[in-house]
Motif scaffolding. Structure first.
Motif, PDB file in Angstrom:
ATOM      1  N   TYR A   1      27.026  52.550  46.746  1.00  0.00           N
ATOM      2  CA  TYR A   1      26.726  53.575  47.748  1.00  0.00           C
ATOM      3  C   TYR A   1      26.244  54.859  47.087  1.00  0.00           C
ATOM      4  O   TYR A   1      25.245  55.451  47.491  1.00  0.00           O
TER       5      TYR A   1
ATOM      6  N   SER B   1      22.968  50.704  48.354  1.00  0.00           N
ATOM      7  CA  SER B   1      23.260  50.350  49.746  1.00  0.00           C
ATOM      8  C   SER B   1      22.205  50.915  50.693  1.00  0.00           C
ATOM      9  O   SER B   1      21.813  50.262  51.669  1.00  0.00           O
ATOM     10  N   SER B   2      21.735  52.136  50.404  1.00  0.00           N
ATOM     11  CA  SER B   2      20.716  52.752  51.259  1.00  0.00           C
ATOM     12  C   SER B   2      19.382  52.019  51.138  1.00  0.00           C
ATOM     13  O   SER B   2      18.633  51.908  52.114  1.00  0.00           O
TER      14      SER B   2
ATOM     15  N   SER C   1      19.138  57.698  47.621  1.00  0.00           N
ATOM     16  CA  SER C   1      19.825  57.351  48.866  1.00  0.00           C
ATOM     17  C   SER C   1      19.269  58.152  50.037  1.00  0.00           C
ATOM     18  O   SER C   1      19.017  57.609  51.120  1.00  0.00           O
TER      19      SER C   1
ATOM     20  N   THR D   1      25.621  44.744  53.133  1.00  0.00           N
ATOM     21  CA  THR D   1      24.743  45.567  53.978  1.00  0.00           C
ATOM     22  C   THR D   1      24.096  44.748  55.086  1.00  0.00           C
ATOM     23  O   THR D   1      23.954  45.216  56.218  1.00  0.00           O
TER      24      THR D   1
ATOM     25  N   PRO E   1      25.774  49.758  55.747  1.00  0.00           N
ATOM     26  CA  PRO E   1      26.235  50.472  54.545  1.00  0.00           C
ATOM     27  C   PRO E   1      27.682  50.924  54.684  1.00  0.00           C
ATOM     28  O   PRO E   1      28.054  51.501  55.710  1.00  0.00           O
TER      29      PRO E   1
ATOM     30  N   SER F   1      30.730  53.036  52.588  1.00  0.00           N
ATOM     31  CA  SER F   1      30.842  53.970  51.467  1.00  0.00           C
ATOM     32  C   SER F   1      32.178  53.906  50.727  1.00  0.00           C
ATOM     33  O   SER F   1      33.202  53.556  51.309  1.00  0.00           O
TER      34      SER F   1
ATOM     35  N   SER G   1      32.593  53.284  57.701  1.00  0.00           N
ATOM     36  CA  SER G   1      32.351  54.201  56.579  1.00  0.00           C
ATOM     37  C   SER G   1      33.096  55.520  56.748  1.00  0.00           C
ATOM     38  O   SER G   1      33.426  56.174  55.755  1.00  0.00           O
TER      39      SER G   1
END
Length: 343
Positions: free
Chosen positions: A98, A103-104, A165, A260, A265, A267, A320
């Motif tokens: 993250y 992840s983004s 990100s 994902t 996503p 965190s 998240s």
């Protein structure tokens, strides 16, 4: 003296695993028991062991709560293991999928794929989403690796990862802005991170994929242990460092992509859990840390998901939001400790 130390270590390992297994069982019971429709433990036993699926409570357990709980355990373990691999690669406890923007990147490509496939075919299979997420993860990690070669300061590298990100998130938001209303509805819940809406088909795909990667990672325990002691030592032990580093990135990206694709996503799990597990075990030995990290990630996400869906019921929090609440303080402590050592 060495024998006593080994014996003490074995006792410590056993205690840590026993505690995590107990917490896992506790989370299983609580996740099945607690919800908008409370179900007694006696009724839960009858439904699960009697394979009852016709009653209302049976359908709630078998079709909603159990698949969701299983996916939280599998994906939580996957995300935690992904963080461990990245921390090994960068030799830094603050590295995670993250924080580094991986992840983004996966979120960006999955959002694009969902819009295209939903518009043209009406659905997007889990396999397609995983491939898309993996591609996005690799795009993000490629930029991170490029930065790591030019920037040797880990703090600056982490800032670079955060910028990646933001860029990926901005592209995702831009695409969603011009998407059709039906696409936005599908994307909104997923993009915020959630284990809701899981079914047994999702569980099977995730279990197979994550299970295979877990076994491969576990078989790499010796090379990982050698690499932790430095590249020179790893080379002296016969490890092909270039291939090994590529393997770490690919395995970590696949795990992050799987998470994902299914849950959006999430965190801080990949940073906080590996650190807490290593602190609890008081060792970095991969043979012990890898299964403990996976188990710890599963317990952590099951706990956070329970909080997310019950604290303000019927309103459900984003997963998240909860993982950040518990995971962010761990990252702050890590940063303070590293700052203290640097001074």
């Amino acid at each position: 003296m060495k024998r006593e130390t080994r014996q003490e270590n074995k006792i410590r390992y056993g205690m840590v695993f026993a505690i995590m297994i107990f917490l896992m069982v506790l989370m299983v019971v609580l996740n099945i028991n607690i919800g908008s429709v409370p179900i007694s433990l006696k009724e839960i036993g009858k439904i699960i062991f009697g394979r009852e699926t016709e009653s209302v409570a049976g359908r709630i357990i078998w079709q909603i709560r159990l698949p969701r709980m299983v996916m939280a355990a599998i994906l939580g373990g996957a995300l935690s293991l992904s963080g461990f691999l990245l921390q090994t690669y960068f030799n830094n406890p603050i590295a995670g999928p993250y924080i580094l923007g991986i992840s983004s990147g996966a979120k960006m490509t999955v959002a694009l794929t969902m819009i295209v496939f939903m518009r043209n075919y009406g659905y997007a299979s889990s396999g397609i989403l995983i491939v898309a997420a993996f591609a996005g993860s690799l795009i993000a990690v490629t930029f991170v690796l490029y930065l790591s070669k030019r920037i040797h300061n880990m703090s600056v590298l982490l800032i670079g990862g955060i910028m990646i990100s933001y860029i990926c998130s901005a592209i995702t938001d831009f695409v969603v802005t011009f998407a059709e209303d039906a696409d936005i509805v599908n994307l909104h819940g997923w993009s915020l991170g959630s284990f809701s809406g899981m079914d047994w088909g999702n569980c099977l795909v995730a279990a197979v994929m994550v299970g295979v990667i877990f076994v491969i990672t576990f078989l790499l325990s010796k090379p990982i242990g050698a690499y932790q002691l430095g590249e020179s030592y790893a080379k002296s032990m016969g490890v092909n460092v270039k291939i090994f580093r590529v393997a770490l990135i690919l395995l970590s990206s696949l795990l992050s992509a799987c998470v994902t694709a299914f849950a959006g996503p999430i965190s801080f799990v990949g940073i906080a859990v590996p650190h807490l597990v290593k602190r609890g075990l008081n060792t970095s030995r991969p043979l012990v840390v890898i299964p403990a990290t996976f188990l710890g990630g599963g317990v952590f996400c099951m706990f956070c998901d329970l909080i997310a869906r019950t604290m303000f019921a019927p309103t459900e929090l984003n997963i998240s939001t909860v993982t950040a609440f518990f995971g962010a303080p761990v990252v702050i402590v890590l940063l303070l400790r590293r700052s203290g050592r640097a001074n």
